[in-house]
Write an enzyme that holds these catalytic residues in place. Structure first.
Site, PDB file in Angstrom:
ATOM      1  N   LYS A 210      46.309  35.792  40.197  1.00  0.00           N
ATOM      2  CA  LYS A 210      45.475  35.071  39.287  1.00  0.00           C
ATOM      3  C   LYS A 210      45.463  35.870  38.065  1.00  0.00           C
ATOM      4  O   LYS A 210      44.675  36.819  37.833  1.00  0.00           O
ATOM      5  CB  LYS A 210      44.366  34.306  39.412  1.00  0.00           C
ATOM      6  CG  LYS A 210      43.997  33.193  38.508  1.00  0.00           C
ATOM      7  CD  LYS A 210      42.461  33.069  38.242  1.00  0.00           C
ATOM      8  CE  LYS A 210      41.807  33.985  37.089  1.00  0.00           C
ATOM      9  NZ  LYS A 210      42.419  33.829  35.875  1.00  0.00           N
ATOM     10  N   GLU A 284      37.785  46.809  40.923  1.00  0.00           N
ATOM     11  CA  GLU A 284      38.048  48.007  39.699  1.00  0.00           C
ATOM     12  C   GLU A 284      37.269  47.290  38.573  1.00  0.00           C
ATOM     13  O   GLU A 284      37.809  46.222  38.141  1.00  0.00           O
ATOM     14  CB  GLU A 284      39.391  47.790  39.342  1.00  0.00           C
ATOM     15  CG  GLU A 284      40.274  48.754  40.550  1.00  0.00           C
ATOM     16  CD  GLU A 284      39.999  50.135  40.652  1.00  0.00           C
ATOM     17  OE1 GLU A 284      39.678  50.671  39.761  1.00  0.00           O
ATOM     18  OE2 GLU A 284      40.509  50.772  41.656  1.00  0.00           O
ATOM     19  N   CYS A 318      39.637  50.111  30.159  1.00  0.00           N
ATOM     20  CA  CYS A 318      38.490  50.277  31.191  1.00  0.00           C
ATOM     21  C   CYS A 318      37.898  51.690  31.136  1.00  0.00           C
ATOM     22  O   CYS A 318      36.738  52.112  31.180  1.00  0.00           O
ATOM     23  CB  CYS A 318      38.679  50.013  32.569  1.00  0.00           C
ATOM     24  SG  CYS A 318      40.164  50.784  33.119  1.00  0.00           S
ATOM     25  N   GLU A 415      29.003  48.671  27.942  1.00  0.00           N
ATOM     26  CA  GLU A 415      30.625  48.603  27.753  1.00  0.00           C
ATOM     27  C   GLU A 415      30.981  47.840  26.733  1.00  0.00           C
ATOM     28  O   GLU A 415      30.570  46.582  26.705  1.00  0.00           O
ATOM     29  CB  GLU A 415      31.370  48.200  29.021  1.00  0.00           C
ATOM     30  CG  GLU A 415      33.037  48.353  28.936  1.00  0.00           C
ATOM     31  CD  GLU A 415      33.696  48.036  29.866  1.00  0.00           C
ATOM     32  OE1 GLU A 415      33.203  46.761  30.459  1.00  0.00           O
ATOM     33  OE2 GLU A 415      34.768  48.454  30.388  1.00  0.00           O
TER      34      GLU A 415
HETATM   35  P1  NAD Z   1      36.654  39.337  33.467  1.00  0.00           P
HETATM   36  O1  NAD Z   1      35.620  39.928  34.538  1.00  0.00           O
HETATM   37  O2  NAD Z   1      35.682  38.440  32.491  1.00  0.00           O
HETATM   38  O3  NAD Z   1      37.782  38.524  33.903  1.00  0.00           O
HETATM   39  C1  NAD Z   1      38.727  39.340  34.850  1.00  0.00           C
HETATM   40  C2  NAD Z   1      39.369  38.202  35.702  1.00  0.00           C
HETATM   41  O4  NAD Z   1      38.419  37.430  36.490  1.00  0.00           O
HETATM   42  C3  NAD Z   1      39.999  36.957  34.816  1.00  0.00           C
HETATM   43  O5  NAD Z   1      41.412  36.511  35.334  1.00  0.00           O
HETATM   44  C4  NAD Z   1      39.080  35.926  34.934  1.00  0.00           C
HETATM   45  O6  NAD Z   1      39.700  34.637  34.674  1.00  0.00           O
HETATM   46  C5  NAD Z   1      38.547  36.020  36.391  1.00  0.00           C
HETATM   47  N1  NAD Z   1      37.181  35.641  36.726  1.00  0.00           N
HETATM   48  C6  NAD Z   1      36.169  35.202  35.845  1.00  0.00           C
HETATM   49  N2  NAD Z   1      34.996  34.770  36.307  1.00  0.00           N
HETATM   50  C7  NAD Z   1      35.434  34.805  37.891  1.00  0.00           C
HETATM   51  C8  NAD Z   1      34.763  34.481  39.042  1.00  0.00           C
HETATM   52  N3  NAD Z   1      33.426  33.995  38.894  1.00  0.00           N
HETATM   53  N4  NAD Z   1      35.491  34.506  40.169  1.00  0.00           N
HETATM   54  C9  NAD Z   1      36.647  35.132  40.331  1.00  0.00           C
HETATM   55  N5  NAD Z   1      37.404  35.309  38.973  1.00  0.00           N
HETATM   56  C10 NAD Z   1      36.679  35.330  37.786  1.00  0.00           C
HETATM   57  O7  NAD Z   1      37.108  40.583  32.434  1.00  0.00           O
HETATM   58  P2  NAD Z   1      38.173  40.653  31.327  1.00  0.00           P
HETATM   59  O8  NAD Z   1      37.214  40.570  30.147  1.00  0.00           O
HETATM   60  O9  NAD Z   1      39.248  39.739  31.557  1.00  0.00           O
HETATM   61  O10 NAD Z   1      38.484  42.110  31.593  1.00  0.00           O
HETATM   62  C11 NAD Z   1      37.972  43.074  30.999  1.00  0.00           C
HETATM   63  C12 NAD Z   1      37.098  44.095  31.803  1.00  0.00           C
HETATM   64  O11 NAD Z   1      37.829  44.452  33.110  1.00  0.00           O
HETATM   65  C13 NAD Z   1      36.380  45.486  31.458  1.00  0.00           C
HETATM   66  O12 NAD Z   1      34.861  45.322  31.900  1.00  0.00           O
HETATM   67  C14 NAD Z   1      37.052  46.362  31.842  1.00  0.00           C
HETATM   68  O13 NAD Z   1      36.408  47.478  32.154  1.00  0.00           O
HETATM   69  C15 NAD Z   1      37.464  46.127  33.335  1.00  0.00           C
HETATM   70  N6  NAD Z   1      38.663  46.599  33.854  1.00  0.00           N
HETATM   71  C16 NAD Z   1      38.557  47.491  34.612  1.00  0.00           C
HETATM   72  C17 NAD Z   1      39.669  48.147  35.219  1.00  0.00           C
HETATM   73  C18 NAD Z   1      39.659  49.368  36.271  1.00  0.00           C
HETATM   74  O14 NAD Z   1      40.608  49.854  36.676  1.00  0.00           O
HETATM   75  N7  NAD Z   1      38.381  49.760  36.528  1.00  0.00           N
HETATM   76  C19 NAD Z   1      41.051  48.075  34.525  1.00  0.00           C
HETATM   77  C20 NAD Z   1      41.092  47.133  33.630  1.00  0.00           C
HETATM   78  C21 NAD Z   1      39.805  46.299  33.204  1.00  0.00           C
END
Ligand code: NAD
Length: 505
Positions: A210, A284, A318, A415
């Site tokens: 997804k 992650e 991230c 963050e």
């Molecule tokens: P997010 O957590 O809002 O969303 C990530 C994904 O999760 C999206 O596809 C979203 O639709 C889905 N999602 C949202 N709520 C959910 C739920 N309750 N259950 C399952 N899926 C759900 O994050 P974002 O805003 O898309 O991305 C930014 C974040 O990602 C930042 O915090 C960043 O640090 C992190 N990130 C981490 C890494 C790593 O390798 N550690 C890499 C890239 C991004």
């Protein structure tokens, strides 16, 4: 048009990405300092509408959402929103493919599919890079020179492991796990898909992926390529939608393992959803990386590394170096050089090859950045922003630094995920380490010094999964990546990234 494009989205029209109203050069004011060098988008075919990729077919979801170009606000396409029924269908297709073909296929055969996919990605890299930039807002230089080469490299790397799993973990036998549910964010849409899909498939698992709601297009195009590469139906399924779709997938009882990349907040929700189910997961999550500059560092090189670490790609990384600790004696020099460099960054059209700083991914993300930046000034830190004019349309934020920060400030602790840097000073290495570790996160960090011994000492004391020395944001598929503390559970990349997709007995 490829066969896959032809077949997909029955009845949906296609258009060249550049169709519609032409952008005026003045929509991106900052580009005026250099002759514009926009990457052509003529060759990118974006359909008006995309369906869900389930069991090798393109299936229409009744509910649809738009995806926009954040640099212009223009609607690029609409995609399906998968509800519980569609997610169930996708998991069933993945289970069938797992049992009937993929898990029983010899590793060398699975490897051939992955090599083929990696080669197809290389052939179509330009198209994918342009689409990634259009859907996500990141500069084309980054999607073309960083994301796409790494995407292909990840598929090549894990293709190589597919027939060597029994040698990867001596004394243990490697078995696939089953159906993997993978949920990814918007900051590296295609690269995160590659980090997830390549090891899972190499190990003999099947996947329901997804993508994020604001950047679904390159994952859907990847599904077209997977179809073109001849993968058996159901081995990879792509369901689009928002958080609810992600939650249906995570909670589905027939998903054997969940692999999630995203915010710490959602990661914790997923942990709660999976608690007590016995199902596996890797997470992650967010980060608040510290860059530490000692007074013996090469300052110009360090300044370039800091800029690369937080301002390129709008801080949408991230592992972005969003905190800077400078040894007191060189603090004024570093801040002065940093401001000068920030003023010279080219902010504007993400498709222009001169651009350093692109668009913020969405209005929602822009609002989040603004709230945290306001809190910085309210809590007493001193704010400075670079002088570029912001484009009139789309979502933008100026590269911003804060000095006179305290450890307790929200801009130091939370963050921000935007081009915002919190700067503090230190006197001794011990103070730098203590401050750097004073965060709930532990994803990455950087150390800048002329002394190798200092690098070893400091990096061994910082609690972060990835540490760079005299450089920043460098990735390789053979190298593991992941966090300590609230930055995650498990590792991706390298041999360490294979283990979570295997049942090792
Ligand atoms: P997010 O957590 O809002 O969303 C990530 C994904 O999760 C999206 O596809 C979203 O639709 C889905 N999602 C949202 N709520 C959910 C739920 N309750 N259950 C399952 N899926 C759900 O994050 P974002 O805003 O898309 O991305 C930014 C974040 O990602 C930042 O915090 C960043 O640090 C992190 N990130 C981490 C890494 C790593 O390798 N550690 C890499 C890239 C991004």
């Amino acid at each position: 048009m490829s066969e896959a494009q032809d077949k997909g989205a029955a009845g949906s029209k296609t258009k060249s990405a550049s169709s519609g109203k032409k952008k005026s050069r003045h929509d991106f004011v900052d580009g005026d300092r250099y002759a514009p060098a926009p990457e052509s988008s003529e060759h990118v075919v974006v359909k008006d509408s995309y369906d869900l990729f389930i069991g090798g077919d393109w299936i229409r979801a009744p509910k649809r959402t738009e995806t926009r170009n954040p640099a212009t606000g223009e609607v690029l396409s609409e995609v399906g929103e998968a509800g519980p029924g569609m997610v169930k269908k996708a998991v069933a297709a993945a289970r069938k493919a797992y049992e009937e073909t993929w898990s029983t296929m010899p590793g060398r055969e699975r490897g051939k599919y992955l090599y083929r996919l990696a080669r197809l990605i290389q052939e179509r890299a330009r198209e994918f890079a342009v689409l990634e930039t259009m859907d996500g807002g990141k500069p084309i230089r980054e999607s073309r020179d960083v994301d796409l080469p790494l995407v292909a490299a990840h598929f090549f790397y894990y293709a190589g492991w597919a027939d060597k799993l029994d040698y990867a973990f001596p004394g243990r036998t490697a078995h696939s796990i089953g159906v993997i549910g993978q949920v990814i964010p918007w900051n590296f849409p295609l690269l995160m898909a590659a980090w997830k899909l390549a090891p899972a498939l190499a190990c003999g698992n099947t996947v329901v992926l997804k993508p994020a709601e604001t950047t679904p297009l390159t994952a859907l195009k990847l599904a077209e390529l997977i179809e073109e590469a001849g993968f058996p139906p159901g081995v990879v399924n792509v369901v689009t939608g928002g958080g609810k779709t992600g939650r249906h997938l995570v909670r589905h009882p027939d998903v054997d393992k969940v692999a999630f990349t995203g915010s710490t907040e959602v990661g914790k929700m997923i942990q709660r959803d999976l608690a007590g189910t016995g199902r596996r997961y890797t997470l992650e999550l967010g980060g608040k990386a510290a860059n530490i500059i000692f007074d013996d560092a090469t300052v110009n090189q360090a300044v370039e590394g800091i800029v690369n670490g937080i301002f390129f790609n709008q801080g949408h990384v991230c592992c972005a170096g969003s905190r800077l600790f400078v040894q007191e004696g060189i603090a004024d020099t570093v801040v002065r050089k940093l401001k000068r460099r920030m003023d010279n960054l080219v902010l504007g059209d993400p498709l222009d090859k001169n651009t350093d700083v692109g668009a913020i991914n969405s209005q929602e993300q822009l609002d989040r950045i603004k709230v945290l930046v306001d809190s910085g000034s309210e809590e007493g830190a001193k704010c400075w922003q670079s002088g570029q004019k912001l484009p009139r349309k789309g979502f933008w934020f100026k590269p911003t630094i804060f000095t006179e920060c305290a450890q307790s400030h929200q801009i130091v602790q939370k963050e921000i995920f935007g081009p915002v840097l919190a700067i503090q000073t230190f006197r001794t290495p011990e103070e730098a380490v203590e401050k750097a570790n004073n965060t709930p996160y532990g994803l990455s960090g950087g150390v800048w010094t002329d002394k190798g011994s200092k690098i070893f000492k400091i990096t061994s004391q910082i609690r972060a999964g990835v540490l760079w020395a005299n450089t920043f944001n460098k990735f390789d598929p053979a190298s593991p990546f992941g966090g300590y503390k609230e930055s995650g559970v498990g590792r991706e990349g390298g041999l360490q990234g294979l283990a979570p997709y295997l049942d090792l007995r």
